[in-house]
Design a protein around this motif. Sequence first.
Motif, PDB file in Angstrom:
ATOM      1  N   ARG B 161       0.857  -1.192   0.000  1.00 25.95           N
ATOM      2  CA  ARG B 161       0.000   0.000   0.000  1.00 25.95           C
ATOM      3  C   ARG B 161       0.891   1.239   0.000  1.00 25.95           C
ATOM      4  NH1 ARG B 161      -3.400   0.266   3.939  1.00 25.95           N
ATOM      5  NH2 ARG B 161      -4.758  -1.454   4.475  1.00 25.95           N
ATOM      6  N   ASP B 162       1.978   1.170   0.764  1.00 29.85           N
ATOM      7  CA  ASP B 162       2.915   2.292   0.799  1.00 29.85           C
ATOM      8  C   ASP B 162       4.065   2.034  -0.171  1.00 29.85           C
ATOM      9  OD1 ASP B 162       1.520   3.557   2.839  1.00 29.85           O
ATOM     10  OD2 ASP B 162       2.535   2.340   4.364  1.00 29.85           O
ATOM     11  N   CYS B 163       4.384   3.052  -0.963  1.00 29.72           N
ATOM     12  CA  CYS B 163       5.549   2.943  -1.832  1.00 29.72           C
ATOM     13  C   CYS B 163       6.682   3.755  -1.211  1.00 29.72           C
ATOM     14  CB  CYS B 163       5.207   3.461  -3.225  1.00 29.72           C
ATOM     15  SG  CYS B 163       4.007   2.388  -4.027  1.00 29.72           S
ATOM     16  N   PHE B 164       7.904   3.413  -1.610  1.00 28.46           N
ATOM     17  CA  PHE B 164       9.065   4.018  -0.963  1.00 28.46           C
ATOM     18  C   PHE B 164      10.063   4.552  -1.993  1.00 28.46           C
ATOM     19  CE2 PHE B 164       7.518   0.576   1.710  1.00 28.46           C
ATOM     20  CZ  PHE B 164       7.378   1.195   2.934  1.00 28.46           C
ATOM     21  N   LYS B 165      10.879   5.494  -1.527  1.00 32.74           N
ATOM     22  CA  LYS B 165      12.061   5.843  -2.319  1.00 32.74           C
ATOM     23  C   LYS B 165      13.268   6.017  -1.411  1.00 32.74           C
ATOM     24  CE  LYS B 165      11.920  10.829  -2.884  1.00 32.74           C
ATOM     25  NZ  LYS B 165      11.702  11.926  -3.816  1.00 32.74           N
ATOM     26  N   MET B 166      14.416   5.886  -2.019  1.00 35.33           N
ATOM     27  CA  MET B 166      15.669   5.970  -1.276  1.00 35.33           C
ATOM     28  C   MET B 166      16.005   7.449  -1.099  1.00 35.33           C
ATOM     29  SD  MET B 166      18.257   3.633  -0.613  1.00 35.33           S
ATOM     30  CE  MET B 166      20.012   3.448  -0.845  1.00 35.33           C
ATOM     31  N   PRO B 167      16.412   7.884   0.117  1.00 37.30           N
ATOM     32  CA  PRO B 167      16.840   9.273   0.269  1.00 37.30           C
ATOM     33  C   PRO B 167      18.047   9.542  -0.641  1.00 37.30           C
ATOM     34  CG  PRO B 167      16.849   8.115   2.394  1.00 37.30           C
ATOM     35  CD  PRO B 167      16.552   7.104   1.349  1.00 37.30           C
ATOM     36  N   GLU B 168      18.026  10.707  -1.253  1.00 37.12           N
ATOM     37  CA  GLU B 168      19.060  11.112  -2.211  1.00 37.12           C
ATOM     38  C   GLU B 168      20.483  10.851  -1.700  1.00 37.12           C
ATOM     39  OE1 GLU B 168      19.133  12.164  -5.952  1.00 37.12           O
ATOM     40  OE2 GLU B 168      17.241  12.421  -4.867  1.00 37.12           O
ATOM     41  N   ASN B 169      20.724  11.206  -0.427  1.00 33.31           N
ATOM     42  CA  ASN B 169      22.097  11.110   0.107  1.00 33.31           C
ATOM     43  C   ASN B 169      22.560   9.659   0.310  1.00 33.31           C
ATOM     44  OD1 ASN B 169      20.206  10.820   2.224  1.00 33.31           O
ATOM     45  ND2 ASN B 169      21.784  11.350   3.734  1.00 33.31           N
ATOM     46  N   LEU B 170      21.660   8.698   0.236  1.00 34.68           N
ATOM     47  CA  LEU B 170      22.060   7.299   0.406  1.00 34.68           C
ATOM     48  C   LEU B 170      22.240   6.576  -0.929  1.00 34.68           C
ATOM     49  CD1 LEU B 170      19.945   6.105   3.473  1.00 34.68           C
ATOM     50  CD2 LEU B 170      22.388   6.571   3.379  1.00 34.68           C
ATOM     51  N   VAL B 171      21.902   7.261  -2.022  1.00 30.36           N
ATOM     52  CA  VAL B 171      22.082   6.633  -3.340  1.00 30.36           C
ATOM     53  C   VAL B 171      23.572   6.655  -3.688  1.00 30.36           C
ATOM     54  CG1 VAL B 171      21.592   6.834  -5.808  1.00 30.36           C
ATOM     55  CG2 VAL B 171      19.769   7.241  -4.134  1.00 30.36           C
ATOM     56  N   PRO B 172      24.190   5.478  -3.864  1.00 30.84           N
ATOM     57  CA  PRO B 172      25.628   5.472  -4.168  1.00 30.84           C
ATOM     58  C   PRO B 172      25.915   6.085  -5.545  1.00 30.84           C
ATOM     59  CG  PRO B 172      24.744   3.217  -4.138  1.00 30.84           C
ATOM     60  CD  PRO B 172      23.617   4.130  -3.790  1.00 30.84           C
ATOM     61  N   GLN B 173      27.032   6.793  -5.609  1.00 29.11           N
ATOM     62  CA  GLN B 173      27.443   7.408  -6.880  1.00 29.11           C
ATOM     63  C   GLN B 173      28.632   6.617  -7.429  1.00 29.11           C
ATOM     64  OE1 GLN B 173      25.620   9.961  -8.108  1.00 29.11           O
ATOM     65  NE2 GLN B 173      24.347   9.819  -6.270  1.00 29.11           N
ATOM     66  N   PHE B 174      28.525   6.195  -8.678  1.00 27.03           N
ATOM     67  CA  PHE B 174      29.613   5.418  -9.283  1.00 27.03           C
ATOM     68  C   PHE B 174      30.338   6.281 -10.305  1.00 27.03           C
ATOM     69  CE2 PHE B 174      26.028   2.448  -8.379  1.00 27.03           C
ATOM     70  CZ  PHE B 174      26.559   1.938  -7.218  1.00 27.03           C
ATOM     71  N   THR B 175      31.566   6.671  -9.957  1.00 31.97           N
ATOM     72  CA  THR B 175      32.293   7.638 -10.777  1.00 31.97           C
ATOM     73  C   THR B 175      33.255   6.974 -11.752  1.00 31.97           C
ATOM     74  OG1 THR B 175      34.043   7.705  -9.132  1.00 31.97           O
ATOM     75  CG2 THR B 175      32.259   9.317  -8.890  1.00 31.97           C
ATOM     76  N   GLY B 176      33.508   5.700 -11.567  1.00 36.38           N
ATOM     77  CA  GLY B 176      34.528   5.062 -12.397  1.00 36.38           C
ATOM     78  C   GLY B 176      35.899   5.096 -11.747  1.00 36.38           C
ATOM     79  N   ASN B 177      36.012   5.800 -10.603  1.00 32.30           N
ATOM     80  CA  ASN B 177      37.263   5.787  -9.832  1.00 32.30           C
ATOM     81  C   ASN B 177      36.977   5.162  -8.480  1.00 32.30           C
ATOM     82  OD1 ASN B 177      38.693   7.345 -11.832  1.00 32.30           O
ATOM     83  ND2 ASN B 177      37.459   9.071 -11.121  1.00 32.30           N
TER      84      ASN B 177
END
Lengths: 243, 316
Positions: B161-177
């Motif tokens: 019934r409830d949908c969710f999203k990940m807080p922006e600051n917890l989304v991992p960033q993949f830079t290639g380094n």
Amino acid sequence: MNGVYLSARYLPFGDAALTVEFGTVINLAVNHKVIALNEALMKASIPGIEELVPTYRSLLIRYDPAKITYERLVAQIREVEEKLKETPREKKRKLTVPVVYGGVYGPDLGFVADYHGSTESQVVKFHSGKEYRVYMIGFVAGFPYLGDVPDEIATPRLETPRLRVPAGSVGIAEKQTGIYPCEAPGGWRIIGRTPIKLFDPQWQPPALLKPGDTVKFKPISEGEFQRIERLVAIGAYKPQFEE
Amino acid sequence: MNVFQVLKPGFLTTVQDLGRYGYLKFGVPVSGAMDTFSMVAGNLLVANNPNDACLEITLLGIEMQALTDTQIAVTGGLIPVKINGENAPMWQTLTVRKGETVSLGKVAKGCRSYLSIRGGINTPIVLGSRSTYVRGKLGGIEGRPLKAGDIIQGFSVPPLRDCFKMPENLVPQFTGNFSVHVVLGPQADMFTEKGIETFLSSSYTVTMESDRMGYRLEGPQIEHRDRAEIVSDALLPGAIQVPGNGKPIIIMKDAQTTGGYPKIAVATTPDLDMLGQAKPNDTVRFFEITLEEAYERFLEYRRKLSGLAEKLIKTN
């Protein structure tokens, strides 16, 4: 001292595992200690230990650092290790492995013979004339590392490994011999092939052999190979173990 | 219960859970999601258990048609998501109706994306896990990558019934380094001081010879003291082997269980998960930390994972 340590070395393996190393060489006494510690730790069931992986010369211990620290774990393992007997009472199991040697089944049999200035039938005689110890299972699912191969047939690996070695292939690499349970790339000198199955995820445990077991190879004809192969295919072949 | 039919399988799409533990002694690798963090997040976004099976999509996305109403989430490497041609966001619960198509494009950042399905994927449990180990033909759908026409089975569970999203600051960033923290050993003593110095001060490039088994790296040669071989002993994902050519190999989830090259160091758990997103031409640098520091980082990472469910934001 010849690669056999007087006392075991405890080495961190990243943040969630450690290695207890008993030596740097392939050696019966070293392998005995690995297996004895493995069995003692299975019985001790120290909280935090998640998995034990015995190899030729060391025991890898995977643990949960949230449950036990490295220092506490080392202290507890040392306590178990110090109580180990010199030679463990290993339950002896001997498996006879039928092998068709040479020809398309063992493309490197001729090379091994030439390498030692010997004949193919002499190589077969040496290879099948000895009981081998299962030192460890590794590489691919169910692959037994067996030894020690007599000097008369010990042969270095291929310089360029084959991309595909058929399932059942029996190979030699220096003083080791082994059996490929499934098709895999490999650099061992292939001298024959067995029709028997060494691994099945439906079995409990899934691997036919375990460290400490004994293996003896038995030369068979191509006709016998095909007969056993058919039995294996319908699940009617019983591996020949002697206790 | 049939949930999706695969229309296009992508480049390499496999069913993965957290892995097949306890069978290394039989020569069976761990397998499981290469990027555990993203996979667990995907499961939590559809209120699954962290270990439920998901799809791991490598570099090129999958296209599938829903055979029932369901909910999904897409996490991991940055990838365009479309539901019936409409753009849809990553890192949040998405509702898919029967008959609609879900299509994923090319991974733009990172290497692997995860598609979780409400209730998890139902394939047979083989040796304690649903993870696909392609080389050993174990787990997943017949032990192989998905192909067109496959039916993805799920479990009958009530929709969220409830949908969710990940807080922006917890989304991992993949830079290639990738900055990889390592604990030296177990065979660091087989390298010269200069060799260790080279390992810790150089930038290495991920080569084309990189897959779920391991990554071969290109870069300055690491000097061995003497021999570049050992009598084989056990491997685990994260172990960094250095063969005779002095170029490191990072062992990953589908690797062989034993190996005969000395291991200069082992990558720590949080960074190993990040490394699951490395692809050819990305760069890797290694940083030595003590076991105590590694322990603190491990606990912090564990807390981050176990606290993740509470941090998700309700979207309705």
